[in-house]
Write an enzyme that holds these catalytic residues in place. Structure first.
Site, PDB file in Angstrom:
ATOM      1  CE1 TYR A 198      -3.341   2.463   0.811  1.00  0.00           C
ATOM      2  CE2 TYR A 198      -2.364   3.312   2.409  1.00  0.00           C
ATOM      3  CZ  TYR A 198      -3.365   3.541   1.631  1.00  0.00           C
ATOM      4  OH  TYR A 198      -4.150   4.637   1.604  1.00  0.00           O
ATOM      5  CG  ASP A 300       5.936   4.019   0.574  1.00  0.00           C
ATOM      6  OD1 ASP A 300       6.329   4.662   1.612  1.00  0.00           O
ATOM      7  OD2 ASP A 300       4.644   3.848   0.269  1.00  0.00           O
ATOM      8  CE  LYS A 328       1.375   4.889   7.792  1.00  0.00           C
ATOM      9  NZ  LYS A 328       0.098   4.578   8.133  1.00  0.00           N
TER      10      LYS A 328
END
Ligand SMILES: Cc1ncc(COP(=O)(O)O)c(C=O)c1O
Length: 492
Positions: A198, A300, A328
């Protein structure tokens, strides 16, 4: 301190919504069990255990239930992000402090959910609080660079090895920019993405995120399956799907689409399918292969970033990509993202070849919090402490597994960890699909009812140990796990 809330008064409308919410939750719950596992529940005992734990869960949280019902009137689906719709009902939080969060019913939890991996600093960390307070008093937005941006970029360069940086506001924005940039630099349209990774909710990467078996296509040639409605097929077709830890699957795509692939994006350690680690040499060989085809490589590290170690997977695995994305935990709980690149790639931004823009990019509040996170919170001493706690969790849970007939193993990566309810290590998304999700859901419920908040969504997510957790927090995790393991696994 546990806050006790006054009972909420409820209108007829709210009661109606409560019923709607209940039935939506029931449907969601059933869907969760029957569909997310990819098979119909077979083991009645496990299902009974889940039902009993869900009942306890709901009983402990009447104020959450009423808020969820009231929210149905104003928030689409009664939540602020669809991932907050969890079975048996969304948990409404009041506040967080240190390693704990408190729900609106006054229940305390050791927080290992960590806001889906964003709370490496824990909650209300004094250094982050101070940095934010100072900046708030000096203005929170200018859309002009502030000195902290240089300090943050310098420190990111030191940690991750890439020399040039820009900022954004979320992981989605960061991976979107990285993909635009790969296309812009190479003048090519196609990108390669790993099945089961994701990377946010923009069109190019909402492809084969968690496809059901019937959507996924043959293992040797996975389909580009849209992960949501609203993604045009014309875009989906530009994203080609490879298998993690399988170099040949990338080679096949590059050979078939000669000189058309701009680059590849992947999580260097997969963290949206439990935790799946790269095989030795895989990332290095991937970089060599892509570069041979004049295609670029993006890691990522939105999840892995600061959580697997001070320099992310880049430093841990010893492979430097062309681009890296962070978000995050980077901002200590404040919304921020970063895109780092090699000189050659980021020159394309510097010379206007690709216009990387955003009103809130490099926002002074975000930069102040990020500077505090990097320089005062995510220190070597903090990583050393987290490593000890992670080992404690792994050893304790492994012992609890050994004490029963439960089939499971523990995977950790820095501050992250999870229990995989399978005998053998999972190496790619297809292996992950075969893991029975009911065990993860039952485990989540046991932990929750026992005062430990793990991330919901079963087998997909991991725990996050923050810099503010201690041994007692980890022991609560282990004790709850032991109770769960005895309930579902029985004695050996
Ligand atoms: C690996 C990865 N990349 C990107 C994103 C998107 O980040 P955000 O939710 O901040 O847009 C996520 C979110 O979970 C993620 O796990």
């Amino acid at each position: 301190m546990v806050t006790v809330h006054q009972p909420v008064q409820h209108s007829a409308n709210e009661q109606h919504s409560a019923n709607e919410q209940h039935s939506a939750n029931e449907q969601h719950s059933a869907k969760y069990r029957a569909e997310r596992t990819g098979r119909a529940p077979a083991d009645a005992t496990l299902n009974e255990i889940i039902a009993a734990q869900e009942e306890i869960f709901v009983r402990r949280q009447p104020n959450s239930a009423h808020l969820a019902a009231a929210a149905q009137q104003h928030l689409a689906g009664g939540v602020t992000s669809s991932w907050q719709i969890t079975a048996p009902q969304p948990v409404w939080l009041s506040h967080g402090q240190g390693s704990k969060v408190y729900d609106v019913d006054g229940n305390e939890y050791v927080d290992l959910h960590g806001g889906y991996g964003a709370a490496l600093a824990g909650h209300a960390h004094p250094a982050i609080t101070e940095a934010i307070k100072t900046q708030v008093a000096r203005g929170t937005h200018f859309a002009q660079p502030t000195p902290n941006a240089v300090a943050v970029a310098r420190e990111l360069g030191r940690r991750f090895g890439l020399p040039r940086w820009r900022f954004a506001n979320s992981g989605t924005e960061a991976t979107m920019d990285a993909i635009h940039l790969m296309r812009s630099v190479t003048g090519r349209d196609l990108i390669i993405k790993i099945e089961g990774c994701y990377h946010g909710h923009h069109d190019s990467v909402q492809v084969s995120v968690a496809p059901e078996p019937e959507q996924a296509g043959p293992a040797a040639t996975p389909y580009s399956a849209p992960s949501s409605t609203g993604i045009p097929k014309a875009i989906t077709d530009l994203t080609l799907i490879a298998t993690f830890n399988d170099l040949a699957s990338v080679q096949k795509i590059l050979d078939k689409h000669k000189d058309q692939v701009a680059g590849m994006i992947l999580e260097p350690i997969m963290m949206n399918a439990g935790i799946i680690k790269p095989a030795p040499g895989y990332l290095e060989d991937l970089k060599t292969l892509l570069h041979r085809h004049h295609a670029l490589l993006t890691f990522d590290e939105v999840k892995t970033g600061l959580t697997v170690g001070p320099g992310g997977a880049v430093k841990q695995q010893g492979v430097e990509p062309d681009l890296i994305t962070l978000a995050k935990s980077l901002g200590g709980g404040v919304s921020v993202a970063a895109i780092g690149g090699t000189q050659a790639v980021m020159d394309h931004v510097a010379n206007g070849g690709y216009e990387m823009v955003g009103t809130f990019n490099g926002n002074p509040l975000a930069m102040a919090a990020t500077r505090a996170m990097l320089c005062e919170v995510a220190t070597d001493a903090a990583y050393a402490k987290i490593k000890t706690l992670s080992e404690r969790a792994r050893i304790g849970i492994e012992q609890a597994i050994a004490d029963t007939k439960l089939t499971a193993h523990v995977v950790t990566a820095g501050a992250k960890g999870c229990v995989v309810f399978a005998a053998d290590p999972v190496t790619s998304y297809r292996g992950f699909l075969g893991v029975d999700d009911r065990y993860s859901h039952a485990h989540w419920l046991y932990q929750h009812n026992g005062g430990v908040f793990l991330p919901p969504w079963g087998k997909i997510e991991q725990w996050l140990i923050s810099v503010q957790h201690d041994e007692a927090d980890i022991d609560r995790l282990i004790e709850n796990f032991a109770v769960f393991a005895r309930a579902v696994g029985g004695p050996p």
